[in-house]
Write a protein that holds these residues in place. Sequence first.
Motif, PDB file in Angstrom:
ATOM      1  N   THR A 105       0.854  -1.197   0.000  1.00  0.00           N
ATOM      2  CA  THR A 105       0.000   0.000   0.000  1.00  0.00           C
ATOM      3  C   THR A 105       0.884   1.238   0.000  1.00  0.00           C
ATOM      4  OG1 THR A 105      -0.133   0.312   2.408  1.00  0.00           O
ATOM      5  CG2 THR A 105      -1.707  -1.230   1.406  1.00  0.00           C
ATOM      6  N   LEU A 106       0.350   2.337  -0.499  1.00  0.00           N
ATOM      7  CA  LEU A 106       1.113   3.585  -0.507  1.00  0.00           C
ATOM      8  C   LEU A 106       1.313   4.115   0.903  1.00  0.00           C
ATOM      9  CD1 LEU A 106      -0.392   5.390  -3.629  1.00  0.00           C
ATOM     10  CD2 LEU A 106       1.828   4.260  -3.418  1.00  0.00           C
ATOM     11  N   GLU A 107       0.353   3.872   1.795  1.00  0.00           N
ATOM     12  CA  GLU A 107       0.514   4.315   3.180  1.00  0.00           C
ATOM     13  C   GLU A 107       1.695   3.614   3.833  1.00  0.00           C
ATOM     14  OE1 GLU A 107      -0.959   6.817   4.910  1.00  0.00           O
ATOM     15  OE2 GLU A 107      -1.677   7.281   2.898  1.00  0.00           O
ATOM     16  N   ARG A 108       1.827   2.317   3.610  1.00  0.00           N
ATOM     17  CA  ARG A 108       2.974   1.589   4.149  1.00  0.00           C
ATOM     18  C   ARG A 108       4.264   2.025   3.465  1.00  0.00           C
ATOM     19  NH1 ARG A 108      -0.239  -4.228   4.268  1.00  0.00           N
ATOM     20  NH2 ARG A 108      -1.135  -3.976   6.375  1.00  0.00           N
ATOM     21  N   GLN A 109       4.175   2.335   2.171  1.00  0.00           N
ATOM     22  CA  GLN A 109       5.355   2.760   1.412  1.00  0.00           C
ATOM     23  C   GLN A 109       5.922   4.075   1.934  1.00  0.00           C
ATOM     24  OE1 GLN A 109       6.504   1.026  -1.864  1.00  0.00           O
ATOM     25  NE2 GLN A 109       8.272   2.008  -0.909  1.00  0.00           N
ATOM     26  N   LYS A 110       5.085   4.905   2.550  1.00  0.00           N
ATOM     27  CA  LYS A 110       5.556   6.173   3.109  1.00  0.00           C
ATOM     28  C   LYS A 110       6.532   5.956   4.263  1.00  0.00           C
ATOM     29  CE  LYS A 110       1.277   8.701   2.023  1.00  0.00           C
ATOM     30  NZ  LYS A 110       0.063   9.313   2.616  1.00  0.00           N
ATOM     31  N   LYS A 111       6.435   4.782   4.902  1.00  0.00           N
ATOM     32  CA  LYS A 111       7.231   4.535   6.111  1.00  0.00           C
ATOM     33  C   LYS A 111       8.270   3.424   5.941  1.00  0.00           C
ATOM     34  CE  LYS A 111       3.329   5.864   9.047  1.00  0.00           C
ATOM     35  NZ  LYS A 111       2.387   5.425  10.110  1.00  0.00           N
ATOM     36  N   ALA A 112       8.202   2.704   4.836  1.00  0.00           N
ATOM     37  CA  ALA A 112       9.093   1.555   4.677  1.00  0.00           C
ATOM     38  C   ALA A 112       9.315   1.252   3.196  1.00  0.00           C
ATOM     39  CB  ALA A 112       8.499   0.338   5.377  1.00  0.00           C
ATOM     40  N   PHE A 113      10.298   0.417   2.937  1.00  0.00           N
ATOM     41  CA  PHE A 113      10.503  -0.139   1.601  1.00  0.00           C
ATOM     42  C   PHE A 113       9.687  -1.426   1.482  1.00  0.00           C
ATOM     43  CE2 PHE A 113      15.064   1.525   0.552  1.00  0.00           C
ATOM     44  CZ  PHE A 113      14.510   2.707   0.099  1.00  0.00           C
ATOM     45  N   PHE A 114       9.408  -1.812   0.247  1.00  0.00           N
ATOM     46  CA  PHE A 114       8.889  -3.142  -0.049  1.00  0.00           C
ATOM     47  C   PHE A 114       9.916  -3.887  -0.890  1.00  0.00           C
ATOM     48  CE2 PHE A 114       4.683  -1.280   0.830  1.00  0.00           C
ATOM     49  CZ  PHE A 114       4.137  -2.293   1.616  1.00  0.00           C
ATOM     50  N   ILE A 149     -17.570  -8.893   8.215  1.00  0.00           N
ATOM     51  CA  ILE A 149     -16.657  -9.239   9.310  1.00  0.00           C
ATOM     52  C   ILE A 149     -15.218  -9.225   8.809  1.00  0.00           C
ATOM     53  CG2 ILE A 149     -16.804 -11.743   8.922  1.00  0.00           C
ATOM     54  CD1 ILE A 149     -16.840 -11.999  12.047  1.00  0.00           C
ATOM     55  N   GLU A 150     -14.317  -8.597   9.589  1.00  0.00           N
ATOM     56  CA  GLU A 150     -12.927  -8.444   9.173  1.00  0.00           C
ATOM     57  C   GLU A 150     -11.991  -8.519  10.381  1.00  0.00           C
ATOM     58  OE1 GLU A 150     -12.314  -8.390   6.094  1.00  0.00           O
ATOM     59  OE2 GLU A 150     -14.166  -7.661   5.186  1.00  0.00           O
ATOM     60  N   PRO A 151     -10.727  -8.874  10.153  1.00  0.00           N
ATOM     61  CA  PRO A 151      -9.725  -8.676  11.201  1.00  0.00           C
ATOM     62  C   PRO A 151      -9.431  -7.185  11.295  1.00  0.00           C
ATOM     63  CG  PRO A 151      -8.690  -9.467   9.210  1.00  0.00           C
ATOM     64  CD  PRO A 151     -10.170  -9.493   8.947  1.00  0.00           C
ATOM     65  N   GLN A 152      -9.088  -6.724  12.478  1.00  0.00           N
ATOM     66  CA  GLN A 152      -8.913  -5.289  12.673  1.00  0.00           C
ATOM     67  C   GLN A 152      -7.512  -4.823  12.307  1.00  0.00           C
ATOM     68  OE1 GLN A 152      -9.915  -4.053  16.654  1.00  0.00           O
ATOM     69  NE2 GLN A 152     -10.465  -1.995  16.004  1.00  0.00           N
ATOM     70  N   GLY A 153      -7.452  -3.696  11.614  1.00  0.00           N
ATOM     71  CA  GLY A 153      -6.188  -3.011  11.409  1.00  0.00           C
ATOM     72  C   GLY A 153      -5.475  -3.210  10.092  1.00  0.00           C
ATOM     73  N   GLY A 154      -5.938  -4.112   9.237  1.00  0.00           N
ATOM     74  CA  GLY A 154      -5.235  -4.382   7.989  1.00  0.00           C
ATOM     75  C   GLY A 154      -5.912  -3.767   6.776  1.00  0.00           C
ATOM     76  N   THR A 155      -5.509  -4.248   5.603  1.00  0.00           N
ATOM     77  CA  THR A 155      -6.061  -3.703   4.359  1.00  0.00           C
ATOM     78  C   THR A 155      -7.493  -4.163   4.109  1.00  0.00           C
ATOM     79  OG1 THR A 155      -5.038  -5.537   3.128  1.00  0.00           O
ATOM     80  CG2 THR A 155      -3.797  -3.479   3.278  1.00  0.00           C
ATOM     81  N   ASN A 156      -7.913  -5.284   4.740  1.00  0.00           N
ATOM     82  CA  ASN A 156      -9.312  -5.706   4.602  1.00  0.00           C
ATOM     83  C   ASN A 156     -10.241  -4.684   5.253  1.00  0.00           C
ATOM     84  OD1 ASN A 156      -8.351  -8.007   3.387  1.00  0.00           O
ATOM     85  ND2 ASN A 156      -8.744  -9.352   5.120  1.00  0.00           N
ATOM     86  N   GLU A 157      -9.885  -4.249   6.454  1.00  0.00           N
ATOM     87  CA  GLU A 157     -10.683  -3.230   7.131  1.00  0.00           C
ATOM     88  C   GLU A 157     -10.675  -1.926   6.334  1.00  0.00           C
ATOM     89  OE1 GLU A 157     -10.819  -0.427  11.149  1.00  0.00           O
ATOM     90  OE2 GLU A 157      -9.317  -2.028  11.014  1.00  0.00           O
ATOM     91  N   ALA A 158      -9.508  -1.562   5.800  1.00  0.00           N
ATOM     92  CA  ALA A 158      -9.404  -0.327   5.025  1.00  0.00           C
ATOM     93  C   ALA A 158     -10.322  -0.366   3.799  1.00  0.00           C
ATOM     94  CB  ALA A 158      -7.958  -0.098   4.596  1.00  0.00           C
ATOM     95  N   PHE A 159     -10.362  -1.513   3.126  1.00  0.00           N
ATOM     96  CA  PHE A 159     -11.245  -1.658   1.961  1.00  0.00           C
ATOM     97  C   PHE A 159     -12.700  -1.530   2.392  1.00  0.00           C
ATOM     98  CE2 PHE A 159     -13.982  -3.936  -0.911  1.00  0.00           C
ATOM     99  CZ  PHE A 159     -13.507  -3.596  -2.174  1.00  0.00           C
ATOM    100  N   ALA A 160     -13.060  -2.206   3.480  1.00  0.00           N
ATOM    101  CA  ALA A 160     -14.444  -2.169   3.950  1.00  0.00           C
ATOM    102  C   ALA A 160     -14.879  -0.747   4.286  1.00  0.00           C
ATOM    103  CB  ALA A 160     -14.601  -3.079   5.164  1.00  0.00           C
ATOM    104  N   ARG A 161     -14.048  -0.014   4.966  1.00  0.00           N
ATOM    105  CA  ARG A 161     -14.401   1.357   5.355  1.00  0.00           C
ATOM    106  C   ARG A 161     -14.486   2.282   4.144  1.00  0.00           C
ATOM    107  NH1 ARG A 161     -14.916   1.921  10.594  1.00  0.00           N
ATOM    108  NH2 ARG A 161     -13.742   0.634  12.087  1.00  0.00           N
ATOM    109  N   ALA A 162     -13.627   2.047   3.160  1.00  0.00           N
ATOM    110  CA  ALA A 162     -13.612   2.920   1.981  1.00  0.00           C
ATOM    111  C   ALA A 162     -14.748   2.637   1.009  1.00  0.00           C
ATOM    112  CB  ALA A 162     -12.271   2.788   1.263  1.00  0.00           C
ATOM    113  N   HIS A 163     -15.123   1.358   0.854  1.00  0.00           N
ATOM    114  CA  HIS A 163     -16.052   0.978  -0.207  1.00  0.00           C
ATOM    115  C   HIS A 163     -17.393   0.412   0.273  1.00  0.00           C
ATOM    116  CE1 HIS A 163     -12.840   1.573  -3.146  1.00  0.00           C
ATOM    117  NE2 HIS A 163     -12.039   0.879  -2.338  1.00  0.00           N
ATOM    118  N   LEU A 164     -17.453   0.041   1.555  1.00  0.00           N
ATOM    119  CA  LEU A 164     -18.674  -0.596   2.055  1.00  0.00           C
ATOM    120  C   LEU A 164     -19.164   0.076   3.338  1.00  0.00           C
ATOM    121  CD1 LEU A 164     -17.344  -4.232   1.528  1.00  0.00           C
ATOM    122  CD2 LEU A 164     -18.979  -3.030   0.051  1.00  0.00           C
ATOM    123  N   PRO A 165     -19.316   1.403   3.326  1.00  0.00           N
ATOM    124  CA  PRO A 165     -19.665   2.119   4.556  1.00  0.00           C
ATOM    125  C   PRO A 165     -21.066   1.823   5.078  1.00  0.00           C
ATOM    126  CG  PRO A 165     -19.785   3.590   2.665  1.00  0.00           C
ATOM    127  CD  PRO A 165     -19.167   2.319   2.176  1.00  0.00           C
TER     128      PRO A 165
END
Length: 261
Positions: A105-114, A149-165
Amino acid sequence: MRACFTSMLLVAVAGVAHAQASESASHLDTVLQQGELAVCTTGDYKPYTFHTADGQYEGIDIEMAQSLAQSLGVKLQWVPTTWKTLMTDFTAGKCDIAMGGISVTLERQKKAFFSNTLDVDGKIPLVRCEDESKYQTIEQINQADVRLIEPQGGTNEAFARAHLPAAKLDFHDNKTIFQQLLDKKADVMITDASEALYQQKRLPGLCAVNPSRAMQYGEKAYLLPRDDVSWKAYVDQWLHLSKATGAYQKVVGEWLAVPGE
């Protein structure tokens, strides 16, 4: 007096040189000198990383971490983390690399390399097979009566919040979240196609919806400390050779062909 000043100057110069040498020491050098590779992993994401009841780790990226450590001639240290605390733990310097089905993700890329890309993946719904036709699109899932239903804190939650409010979002431990779907305590989990296909094989009654047509494009890679080119170059070369020799494909094939409990 002059001799004393010269002596002090030489000490100061030596100190600066030592500091510069320390600053220029690469992460690769540090790992080799310490003889240990610290790996952050969540241990809750089959088939990539799973912490078993007897305290061991297993999965695709667990085997790859073992391969990386072997290539370096060092021992492994597992650093437990969660999707919610992954970046905090990583940027705090708790590990040399993070592995275990990590999405780029670009958010992770701001703080680290891949590292170089491992595989292309993407977000799709995982549902009970009897409900597969009901949850084909974002529009069908983004409804107030759909229990997401999602695990908390990862990209699954981010997708749900962005696209399935509009959907009702709940959180659950990623190790037992799939049973929640089977027990009809939730309707849909948005996850990566690789995990959905794995759980579909492992748990009869669950179906991956349109795994070849992801709702969101994604890639998986390993997380590396930012601004350390030599460490990234080593990991990328090791990964390249793992793929070129078929070692990586063999590990992936073994896990995806015969899912373990």
